[in-house]
Design an enzyme around this catalytic site. Structure first.
Site, PDB file in Angstrom:
ATOM      1  CB  SER A   1      -3.913  -6.806   4.805  1.00  0.00           C
ATOM      2  OG  SER A   1      -3.634  -5.554   4.250  1.00  0.00           O
TER       3      SER A   1
ATOM      4  CE  LYS B   1     -13.532  -7.838   3.872  1.00  0.00           C
ATOM      5  NZ  LYS B   1     -12.428  -7.202   3.124  1.00  0.00           N
TER       6      LYS B   1
ATOM      7  CG  HIS C   1      -1.892  -1.070   1.356  1.00  0.00           C
ATOM      8  ND1 HIS C   1      -2.007  -1.886   2.462  1.00  0.00           N
ATOM      9  CD2 HIS C   1      -2.839  -1.497   0.482  1.00  0.00           C
ATOM     10  CE1 HIS C   1      -2.990  -2.753   2.274  1.00  0.00           C
ATOM     11  NE2 HIS C   1      -3.507  -2.546   1.076  1.00  0.00           N
TER      12      HIS C   1
ATOM     13  NE  ARG D   1      -2.290  -7.904  -4.486  1.00  0.00           N
ATOM     14  CZ  ARG D   1      -3.093  -8.348  -3.526  1.00  0.00           C
ATOM     15  NH1 ARG D   1      -2.640  -8.457  -2.291  1.00  0.00           N
ATOM     16  NH2 ARG D   1      -4.335  -8.718  -3.801  1.00  0.00           N
TER      17      ARG D   1
HETATM   18  O1  PNS Z   1      -8.864  -3.598   0.470  1.00  0.00           O
HETATM   19  P1  PNS Z   1     -10.006  -4.129  -0.337  1.00  0.00           P
HETATM   20  O2  PNS Z   1     -10.838  -5.061   0.516  1.00  0.00           O
HETATM   21  O3  PNS Z   1      -9.557  -4.750  -1.614  1.00  0.00           O
HETATM   22  O4  PNS Z   1     -10.945  -2.882  -0.765  1.00  0.00           O
HETATM   23  C1  PNS Z   1     -12.188  -3.096  -1.380  1.00  0.00           C
HETATM   24  C2  PNS Z   1     -12.957  -1.763  -1.532  1.00  0.00           C
HETATM   25  C3  PNS Z   1     -13.046  -1.009  -0.238  1.00  0.00           C
HETATM   26  C4  PNS Z   1     -12.255  -0.896  -2.572  1.00  0.00           C
HETATM   27  C5  PNS Z   1     -14.381  -2.141  -2.057  1.00  0.00           C
HETATM   28  O5  PNS Z   1     -14.931  -3.114  -1.237  1.00  0.00           O
HETATM   29  C6  PNS Z   1     -15.333  -0.951  -2.120  1.00  0.00           C
HETATM   30  O6  PNS Z   1     -15.155  -0.068  -2.914  1.00  0.00           O
HETATM   31  N1  PNS Z   1     -16.359  -0.957  -1.272  1.00  0.00           N
HETATM   32  C7  PNS Z   1     -17.356   0.105  -1.233  1.00  0.00           C
HETATM   33  C8  PNS Z   1     -18.721  -0.377  -1.697  1.00  0.00           C
HETATM   34  C9  PNS Z   1     -18.993  -0.032  -3.135  1.00  0.00           C
HETATM   35  O7  PNS Z   1     -18.856   1.078  -3.583  1.00  0.00           O
HETATM   36  N2  PNS Z   1     -19.436  -1.077  -3.914  1.00  0.00           N
HETATM   37  C10 PNS Z   1     -19.863  -0.939  -5.278  1.00  0.00           C
HETATM   38  C11 PNS Z   1     -18.764  -0.798  -6.288  1.00  0.00           C
HETATM   39  S1  PNS Z   1     -17.885  -2.231  -6.638  1.00  0.00           S
END
Ligand code: PNS
Length: 180
Positions: A135, A48, A24, A97
């Protein structure tokens, strides 16, 4: 002739960050060479069960960037595109990645574009040396007694030791097995 001040370019770098890793950190550094400001946006997700609380995750990231006013740390819930609009960001940054990340990221990017075509998703490539880093793996390796130094900022490593000493753990660096 009127000279209009250029609006600063703001990017949102969203994620769970449980905890922030050096992967990150690498992406945030790359963002800083392209955008004026980066908002590291932590998703508050009641479904979560994170190892670090939201406040702890905020603190770990803030500490890593305490000397850099161009990095802001915030939380969000609900739709990411709505959050991006409220903070004046027109770009969402995600790190890639490996090819395996691509399908999920493409789905999210296209869904976000459908939800709000004014917000663009930009992908940044993680360095090869971090292509395996996540993570989830950091937590697993640490919990099983492996060495995570160099994979997370030093403060994260210390907090992992305080929070989740593995069974029979002695906080001596020499006893830790190095994970490559
Ligand atoms: O670290 P992560 O778990 O890969 O992050 C995922 C994240 C936070 C980017 C994703 O879950 C997210 O954007 N959540 C917000 C909900 C949302 O907008 N969902 C609809 C679009 S896909």
């Amino acid at each position: 002739m009127k000279i209009r001040a250029k609006r600063p370019s703001v990017a949102v770098f969203p994620g769970t960050f449980d905890p922030i890793t050096n992967g990150h950190v690498d992406i945030i550094t790359r963002c800083l060479s392209v955008f004026d400001e980066v908002i590291v946006a932590i998703l508050v997700n009641s479904e979560k069960q994170p190892l670090f609380t939201t406040d702890e995750r905020i603190e770990l990231i803030r500490q890593a960037y305490r000397k850099n006013p161009r990095v802001r740390v915030d939380t969000f819930s609900g739709l990411l595109v709505d959050y991006a609009m409220t903070v004046g960001a027109s770009v969402i940054v995600r790190g890639l990645r490996a090819i395996s990340d691509f399908e999920y990221e493409l789905q999210m990017a296209l869904m976000n574009r459908r939800l709000n075509p004014r917000i663009e998703t930009v992908f940044m490539m993680a360095p090869e040396s971090y292509s395996y880093l996540s993570s989830r793996l950091v937590k697993e390796v640490f919990h099983l007694g492996g060495d995570v130094s160099g994979l997370v900022p030093p403060l994260v490593e210390r907090r992992l030791q305080e929070k989740s000493p593995p069974p029979g753990h002695t906080p001596s660096r020499r006893r830790r097995r190095r994970v490559r």
